[in-house]
Design a protein around this motif. Structure first.
Motif, PDB file in Angstrom:
ATOM      1  N   SER A  80       9.711 -10.065  -0.631  1.00 54.59           N
ATOM      2  CA  SER A  80       9.942  -8.977   0.335  1.00 54.59           C
ATOM      3  C   SER A  80       8.675  -8.575   1.092  1.00 54.59           C
ATOM      4  N   PHE A  81       7.517  -8.630   0.414  1.00 47.51           N
ATOM      5  CA  PHE A  81       6.302  -8.062   1.027  1.00 47.51           C
ATOM      6  C   PHE A  81       5.111  -9.028   1.052  1.00 47.51           C
ATOM      7  N   GLY A  82       5.237 -10.188   0.436  1.00 48.88           N
ATOM      8  CA  GLY A  82       4.125 -11.142   0.388  1.00 48.88           C
ATOM      9  C   GLY A  82       3.366 -11.089  -0.917  1.00 48.88           C
ATOM     10  N   GLY A  83       3.107  -9.887  -1.445  1.00 43.40           N
ATOM     11  CA  GLY A  83       2.369  -9.766  -2.707  1.00 43.40           C
ATOM     12  C   GLY A  83       1.778  -8.376  -2.859  1.00 43.40           C
ATOM     13  N   VAL A  84       0.981  -8.225  -3.909  1.00 40.44           N
ATOM     14  CA  VAL A  84       0.435  -6.910  -4.268  1.00 40.44           C
ATOM     15  C   VAL A  84      -1.061  -6.857  -3.944  1.00 40.44           C
ATOM     16  N   LYS A 130      -5.117 -13.351  -5.710  1.00 43.41           N
ATOM     17  CA  LYS A 130      -5.874 -14.604  -5.566  1.00 43.41           C
ATOM     18  C   LYS A 130      -5.115 -15.627  -4.739  1.00 43.41           C
ATOM     19  N   GLU A 131      -3.789 -15.734  -4.956  1.00 41.16           N
ATOM     20  CA  GLU A 131      -3.062 -16.787  -4.235  1.00 41.16           C
ATOM     21  C   GLU A 131      -2.972 -16.497  -2.743  1.00 41.16           C
ATOM     22  N   ARG A 132      -3.231 -15.233  -2.352  1.00 40.41           N
ATOM     23  CA  ARG A 132      -3.212 -14.903  -0.918  1.00 40.41           C
ATOM     24  C   ARG A 132      -4.629 -14.697  -0.371  1.00 40.41           C
ATOM     25  N   GLY A 133      -5.644 -14.991  -1.203  1.00 44.76           N
ATOM     26  CA  GLY A 133      -7.031 -14.841  -0.752  1.00 44.76           C
ATOM     27  C   GLY A 133      -7.436 -13.383  -0.552  1.00 44.76           C
ATOM     28  N   VAL A 134      -6.762 -12.473  -1.259  1.00 45.09           N
ATOM     29  CA  VAL A 134      -7.112 -11.041  -1.153  1.00 45.09           C
ATOM     30  C   VAL A 134      -8.294 -10.773  -2.084  1.00 45.09           C
ATOM     31  N   ASP A 135      -9.462 -10.501  -1.489  1.00 37.77           N
ATOM     32  CA  ASP A 135     -10.680 -10.360  -2.297  1.00 37.77           C
ATOM     33  C   ASP A 135     -11.068  -8.885  -2.503  1.00 37.77           C
ATOM     34  N   ASP A 136     -10.313  -7.990  -1.871  1.00 37.31           N
ATOM     35  CA  ASP A 136     -10.658  -6.566  -1.997  1.00 37.31           C
ATOM     36  C   ASP A 136      -9.556  -5.783  -2.703  1.00 37.31           C
ATOM     37  N   GLY A 137      -8.741  -6.483  -3.496  1.00 37.78           N
ATOM     38  CA  GLY A 137      -7.641  -5.802  -4.198  1.00 37.78           C
ATOM     39  C   GLY A 137      -8.180  -4.801  -5.210  1.00 37.78           C
ATOM     40  N   HIS A 138      -7.265  -3.983  -5.728  1.00 40.33           N
ATOM     41  CA  HIS A 138      -7.722  -2.917  -6.637  1.00 40.33           C
ATOM     42  C   HIS A 138      -6.684  -2.710  -7.741  1.00 40.33           C
ATOM     43  N   ILE A 139      -7.161  -2.717  -8.971  1.00 38.92           N
ATOM     44  CA  ILE A 139      -6.310  -2.417 -10.134  1.00 38.92           C
ATOM     45  C   ILE A 139      -6.724  -1.034 -10.640  1.00 38.92           C
ATOM     46  N   ILE A 140      -5.752  -0.151 -10.779  1.00 38.24           N
ATOM     47  CA  ILE A 140      -6.058   1.193 -11.297  1.00 38.24           C
ATOM     48  C   ILE A 140      -5.286   1.392 -12.595  1.00 38.24           C
ATOM     49  N   GLN A 141      -6.023   1.636 -13.672  1.00 33.98           N
ATOM     50  CA  GLN A 141      -5.388   1.801 -14.987  1.00 33.98           C
ATOM     51  C   GLN A 141      -5.328   3.278 -15.341  1.00 33.98           C
ATOM     52  N   LEU A 142      -4.106   3.791 -15.565  1.00 30.89           N
ATOM     53  CA  LEU A 142      -3.978   5.162 -16.047  1.00 30.89           C
ATOM     54  C   LEU A 142      -4.298   5.176 -17.531  1.00 30.89           C
ATOM     55  N   ASN A 143      -5.543   5.518 -17.803  1.00 34.21           N
ATOM     56  CA  ASN A 143      -6.030   5.670 -19.168  1.00 34.21           C
ATOM     57  C   ASN A 143      -5.778   7.121 -19.561  1.00 34.21           C
ATOM     58  N   SER A 144      -6.609   7.714 -20.377  1.00 32.84           N
ATOM     59  CA  SER A 144      -6.421   9.103 -20.808  1.00 32.84           C
ATOM     60  C   SER A 144      -7.718   9.606 -21.422  1.00 32.84           C
ATOM     61  N   ALA A 145      -7.850  10.922 -21.463  1.00 37.62           N
ATOM     62  CA  ALA A 145      -8.971  11.490 -22.236  1.00 37.62           C
ATOM     63  C   ALA A 145      -8.933  10.934 -23.654  1.00 37.62           C
ATOM     64  N   VAL A 146      -7.713  10.760 -24.209  1.00 36.14           N
ATOM     65  CA  VAL A 146      -7.623  10.269 -25.588  1.00 36.14           C
ATOM     66  C   VAL A 146      -7.826   8.755 -25.684  1.00 36.14           C
ATOM     67  N   GLY A 147      -8.182   8.128 -24.589  1.00 40.69           N
ATOM     68  CA  GLY A 147      -8.674   6.745 -24.641  1.00 40.69           C
ATOM     69  C   GLY A 147     -10.160   6.716 -24.973  1.00 40.69           C
ATOM     70  N   HIS A 148     -10.745   7.910 -25.138  1.00 42.42           N
ATOM     71  CA  HIS A 148     -12.186   8.013 -25.402  1.00 42.42           C
ATOM     72  C   HIS A 148     -12.503   8.859 -26.634  1.00 42.42           C
ATOM     73  N   PHE A 149     -11.587   9.756 -26.987  1.00 44.91           N
ATOM     74  CA  PHE A 149     -11.759  10.566 -28.211  1.00 44.91           C
ATOM     75  C   PHE A 149     -10.385  11.036 -28.655  1.00 44.91           C
ATOM     76  N   GLN A 150     -10.318  11.533 -29.886  1.00 46.08           N
ATOM     77  CA  GLN A 150      -9.044  12.062 -30.399  1.00 46.08           C
ATOM     78  C   GLN A 150      -9.078  13.585 -30.364  1.00 46.08           C
ATOM     79  N   THR A 183     -14.852 -12.723  -7.753  1.00 46.75           N
ATOM     80  CA  THR A 183     -14.012 -11.955  -6.824  1.00 46.75           C
ATOM     81  C   THR A 183     -14.646 -10.578  -6.636  1.00 46.75           C
ATOM     82  N   HIS A 184     -14.195  -9.875  -5.602  1.00 49.82           N
ATOM     83  CA  HIS A 184     -14.600  -8.478  -5.397  1.00 49.82           C
ATOM     84  C   HIS A 184     -13.430  -7.542  -5.700  1.00 49.82           C
ATOM     85  N   ILE A 185     -12.436  -8.076  -6.421  1.00 53.41           N
ATOM     86  CA  ILE A 185     -11.318  -7.222  -6.844  1.00 53.41           C
ATOM     87  C   ILE A 185     -11.887  -6.193  -7.816  1.00 53.41           C
TER      88      ILE A 185
END
Ligand SMILES: NC(=O)c1ccc[n+]([C@@H]2O[C@H](COP(=O)([O-])OP(=O)(O)OC[C@H]3O[C@@H](n4cnc5c(N)ncnc54)[C@H](OP(=O)(O)O)[C@@H]3O)[C@@H](O)[C@H]2O)c1
Length: 254
Positions: A80-84, A130-150, A183-185
């Motif tokens: 539908s859109f080519g990719g992410v 990568k398959e579309r040569g997108v070198d400025d893509g961005h992955i954002i991970q929803l972590n948490s404060a509790v990913g660092h302490f309890q 990459t610069h992703i």
């Protein structure tokens, strides 16, 4: 955000809370957003509300703990859109499942959504870039404060916290692999403290009074505060990686 106008963002867990606000904000900034979750009716309502905005929102049903569903969602996005170009791994949950008395299936479900689902979506998103040569893509991970302490006095959340500690580690590993691939992703970890969403009501589904009390003790974050952080990370110049952003309610004890 100008360079993201017309480009494609996947937001997992877009039917509620943080993901819902992130999807809304990215559409307002002109992105073509695919919002997924198991129940897509709220995403469809949001998509209808956003008609006429700079971007668009397309709901796709997907349980991120099921690899076949994730793979077919990426196939649909490709046709539908080519990719992410941007992947916001937001889908996540906690069960009230202490380490000494918790239910194994609930631990498994948290691991499969919060860790494996995030990893499969990340792998497929980077593959799509990568398959579309997108070198400025961005992955954002929803972590948490509790990913660092309890937190103290939060036994039901100890396993959940471990899944977020895993996310902290996975962000480090992913960054190393992306650099090795030249990459610069970019990858960003966002670590909110208590944010007022459906999260605690789902965690304590049998005891909504516990969730209500949790959200009533201090002035908590709102989903829009985290959506603003996503925009900040995406807006940074290409040579700047917002690696880890801890966002706490001002009144939160750590
Ligand atoms: N609220 C907080 O205090 C807080 C603090 C730090 C970090 N976080 C993190 O922020 C993220 C969003 O949480 P939230 O507070 O916005 O919670 P929320 O209001 O409960 O929303 C969770 C979203 O995840 C989706 N989801 C759950 N399981 C899924 C699955 N198997 N497949 C696909 N989607 C799934 C839900 O949709 P469906 O049920 O329709 O699938 C929903 O859209 C989570 O990763 C959470 O760990 C939250």
């Amino acid at each position: 955000m100008q360079r993201w106008v017309g480009r494609v963002a996947l937001v997992t867990g877009a039917s509620s809370g943080i993901g819902y606000e992130v999807a809304r904000s990215l559409v307002k900034h002109g992105m073509k957003v695919v919002g997924c979750s198991r129940n897509t009716s709220k995403i469809q309502e949001l998509a209808d509300d956003l008609v006429g905005e700079a971007g668009s929102l397309t709901p796709m049903q997907c349980d991120v703990s099921k690899e076949d569903e994730v793979l077919s969602m990426f196939d649909n996005i490709k046709s539908s859109f080519g990719g992410v170009d941007v992947c916001v791994n937001n889908a996540g949950l906690s069960h009230d499942a202490p380490l000494l008395t918790g239910d194994t299936e609930q631990w498994r479900n948290m691991f499969e959504v919060n860790v494996l689902g995030l990893c499969v979506c990340t792998r497929e998103a980077v593959k799509s870039m990568k398959e579309r040569g997108v070198d400025d893509g961005h992955i954002i991970q929803l972590n948490s404060a509790v990913g660092h302490f309890q937190y103290a006095n939060n036994p039901g959340g100890h396993f959940y916290s471990a899944t977020k500690f895993a996310v902290t580690s996975l962000v480090e590993g992913l960054r190393k692999e992306l650099l090795k691939d030249n990459t610069h992703i970019r990858v960003s970890s966002l670590s909110p403290g208590l944010t007022e969403t459906e999260f605690s009501y789902r965690m304590f589904a049998k005891h909504p009074e516990i969730a209500k009390k949790k959200y009533s003790q201090i002035e908590n974050l709102k989903s829009v505060d985290i959506a603003d952080a996503v925009i900040y990370a995406l807006s940074a110049p290409k040579h700047v990686q917002i690696h880890e952003l801890s966002i706490y309610p001002t009144e939160m004890a750590t």
